[in-house]
Design an enzyme around this catalytic site. Structure first.
Site, PDB file in Angstrom:
ATOM      1  N   LYS A 131       0.862  -1.175   0.000  1.00  0.00           N
ATOM      2  CA  LYS A 131       0.000   0.000   0.000  1.00  0.00           C
ATOM      3  C   LYS A 131       0.892   1.216   0.000  1.00  0.00           C
ATOM      4  O   LYS A 131       1.805   1.327   0.818  1.00  0.00           O
ATOM      5  CB  LYS A 131      -0.896   0.017   1.247  1.00  0.00           C
ATOM      6  CG  LYS A 131      -1.995   1.067   1.175  1.00  0.00           C
ATOM      7  CD  LYS A 131      -2.946   0.918   2.338  1.00  0.00           C
ATOM      8  CE  LYS A 131      -4.093   1.911   2.215  1.00  0.00           C
ATOM      9  NZ  LYS A 131      -5.008   1.834   3.354  1.00  0.00           N
ATOM     10  N   HIS A 135       0.913   6.446   2.894  1.00  0.00           N
ATOM     11  CA  HIS A 135      -0.226   7.313   3.192  1.00  0.00           C
ATOM     12  C   HIS A 135       0.266   8.451   4.064  1.00  0.00           C
ATOM     13  O   HIS A 135       1.214   8.290   4.823  1.00  0.00           O
ATOM     14  CB  HIS A 135      -1.309   6.513   3.935  1.00  0.00           C
ATOM     15  CG  HIS A 135      -2.574   7.262   4.151  1.00  0.00           C
ATOM     16  ND1 HIS A 135      -2.733   8.147   5.185  1.00  0.00           N
ATOM     17  CD2 HIS A 135      -3.736   7.273   3.463  1.00  0.00           C
ATOM     18  CE1 HIS A 135      -3.953   8.663   5.133  1.00  0.00           C
ATOM     19  NE2 HIS A 135      -4.569   8.155   4.098  1.00  0.00           N
ATOM     20  N   HIS A 157       0.261   7.303   7.490  1.00  0.00           N
ATOM     21  CA  HIS A 157       0.884   5.989   7.740  1.00  0.00           C
ATOM     22  C   HIS A 157      -0.038   5.094   8.576  1.00  0.00           C
ATOM     23  O   HIS A 157       0.388   4.483   9.549  1.00  0.00           O
ATOM     24  CB  HIS A 157       2.217   6.132   8.481  1.00  0.00           C
ATOM     25  CG  HIS A 157       3.188   7.020   7.789  1.00  0.00           C
ATOM     26  ND1 HIS A 157       3.450   6.942   6.454  1.00  0.00           N
ATOM     27  CD2 HIS A 157       3.963   8.020   8.251  1.00  0.00           C
ATOM     28  CE1 HIS A 157       4.353   7.842   6.133  1.00  0.00           C
ATOM     29  NE2 HIS A 157       4.671   8.521   7.198  1.00  0.00           N
TER      30      HIS A 157
END
Length: 560
Positions: A140, A143, A146
């Site tokens: 992933k 972000h 995180h």
């Protein structure tokens, strides 16, 4: 030799009067903040820290009277030029030429270790600290927050339905993310998808070869991508072993919990650890699903035990967002119940949420988008400025400045505080921003390069008695206290505030204390002062993860 002998000298004199060991007084002596309005003393001693002042005891004089009496017993000497009092403090002004000579000598002698060799750190033992942070999910993209969650089961089930090996090879992280989005949406509408995901995860914990191979495939691609992003941030990890690494060991943890009588079965078939005071299950932590698979906290228990055995560290610090506060409270509590006394040495450092962060494409999802946006906007700002110099590598310059801008914005307040993000505010070249720090460092570095031929280590400190020079020296004097305070509460805001103040003081000093056009002796002294300011500025920036920029971006940013 201590980073600055002044505290020890003051402590020695106080020791003789108070009949206390000097080392007991050191931490009660602190540098006074620089004042823009008026000259201030250099150090203050907090009298209340060693003299009890109980208001209920009428026979004892009040704190201010005791402060005054103490000040009267102290004497000026070759180090201390003046002694005065403040509210509950005795203030000490250092001999001005000695101040300049000592601070500059120590800055250049200690280099990158300036401040660390201070007497404030002399009593602290060397410690081994393990830090776990960032922890993005396998497959992933980074972000902004995180956020950690177990997505591997969904991803595995999703790839079997929506994945494409060719796309995985050409653009692995993007394709895996697209698969995750698709399967997440499908799972919301179809319970069978959820069951497939649970089955995938159960097989993974059972070490099914085919499933394990697929997970390893995802993990390798993910780490390769993370290393690339970490490199942009100037970050290097000693080890990559997220909580999913401990799936197998988590089963051992469950057996340990069961053997210690800590595992209880619920009506739903899950296993929990009772954390309530009355042991009535009013507060419990689920550590195993009904199908026997582990949860995030189970794997974190396994990771903590394994890392402590492996590294035998003095402290273990976890850095995550504040939504996980309860999780870590439960984690440390379970470790204590298991008999691990070292759980007391585990610490959770939480950070807040960033609100309103957007790129030109819309809402921000990935950290890489934020880094690219910062670089792009800085390039635009640089191109728009009429005085912009020709740079050898404008992209690299924009990257360094943009990253500094993001770091300073993120670290200005308490880590746990949420804040509203604004690109315009973050990328301002004036004011309290990372852009301003970078420009200040570049200007000072440029000044050194231009005056390189005339540099000398032998200077006349009598030339550094102007109020602006004294303010810079006083601020350099307090660098060790900022390091010490930061090491105590693990808050980067102290360093940010210090560096911004140093940059402003250096800018003001240069306006009134020019190097070019001054008499040679005076120019040398001033140049040495600006060199010291740049050195400490660079040290602090590097501690915050900022790579100091050496070349100024604009013509009018060159100090001469």
């Amino acid at each position: 030799m201590a980073a600055c002998p002044f505290r020890r000298s003051i402590a020695a004199q106080l020791s003789r009067v108070l009949n206390l060991p000097p080392e007991n007084l050191i931490k009660s002596i602190s540098a006074l903040p620089v004042s823009k309005k008026r000259p201030v003393a250099d150090f203050q001693f907090f009298v209340g820290s060693v003299i009890e002042n109980k208001s209920s005891d009428r026979s004892k004089p009040d704190l201010q009277l005791q402060t005054q009496r103490l000040a009267e017993k102290l004497k000026c000497d070759t180090v201390v030029r003046e002694i005065s009092t403040g509210p509950g403090t005795v203030n000490f002004t250092i001999n001005r030429e000695l101040l300049a000579k000592t601070v500059l000598q120590q800055v250049f002698k200690d280099g990158s270790e300036y401040g660390i060799k201070s007497e404030l750190f002399s009593t602290l033992p060397r410690r081994k600290i393990v830090i776990e942070f960032s922890s993005p999910n396998i497959a992933k993209k980074f972000h902004v927050g995180h956020l950690r969650s177990t997505i591997i089961g969904l991803l595995g089930a999703g790839f079997q339905q929506f994945g494409n090996e060719d796309e995985l090879k050409s653009n692995p992280l993007q394709h895996l993310f697209e698969v995750y989005v698709q399967v997440n949406k499908a799972a919301a509408e179809d319970e069978n998808i959820k069951k497939l995901a649970q089955d995938f995860f159960r097989k993974l914990e059972a070490r099914d070869e085919q499933i394990l191979s697929m997970w390893q495939h995802f993990r390798d691609f993910s780490i390769e991508e993370y290393v690339r992003i970490y490199k942009r941030l100037g970050v290097h990890f000693d080890e990559y072993s997220g909580e999913s690494f401990y799936q197998e060991k988590s089963q051992e943890v469950l057996k340990m919990l069961d053997a210690k009588g800590l595992l209880q079965k619920t009506i739903k078939g899950t296993r929990v650890v009772d954390l309530s005071e009355k042991r009535d299950l009013s507060l419990c932590s689920t550590v195993m699903r009904s199908d026997g698979t582990s949860l995030y906290i189970t794997r974190d228990l396994a990771a903590a035990i394994d890392r402590m055995m492996k590294y035998n560290c003095d402290t273990m610090i976890y850095v995550t967002d504040k939504s996980q506060n309860a999780h870590f409270e439960q984690l440390f509590q379970i470790l204590k119940l298991m008999g691990y006394q070292w759980a007391e040495r585990c610490q959770h450092v939480s950070f807040g949420l960033v609100q309103g962060m957007k790129t030109r494409k819309g809402e921000v999802v990935f950290l890489e988008d934020v880094l690219n946006e910062a670089r792009s906007r800085m390039l635009q700002n640089m191109a728009a400025a009429k005085t912009t110099k020709e740079l050898e590598n404008p992209l690299e310059t924009a990257e360094k400045i943009g990253l500094a801008a993001l770091i300073i914005q993120d670290f200005k307040g308490l880590l746990s505080s949420d804040y509203q993000f604004s690109w315009d505010r973050v990328l301002q070249s004036r004011g309290d921003t990372g852009v301003f720090l970078q420009y200040t460092h570049a200007r000072l570095h440029s000044l050194e390069q231009m005056c390189r031929d005339g540099q000398s280590t032998d200077i006349n400190t009598a030339c550094l008695q102007d109020p602006q020079a004294i303010s810079v020296l006083q601020h350099l004097l307090s660098y060790d206290e900022v390091l010490y305070k930061s090491s105590e509460d693990l808050q980067p805001k102290h360093m940010v505030s210090y560096l911004l103040t140093l940059s402003h003081l250096a800018a003001v000093a240069h306006k009134t204390l020019p190097v070019k056009g001054s008499a040679p002796e005076q120019a040398q002294a001033r140049l040495r002062l600006f060199q010291a300011a740049r050195s400490v500025l660079a040290n602090g920036m590097k501690l915050l993860g900022i790579t100091p920029m050496k070349k100024p971006q604009h013509e009018n940013h060159i100090l001469i």
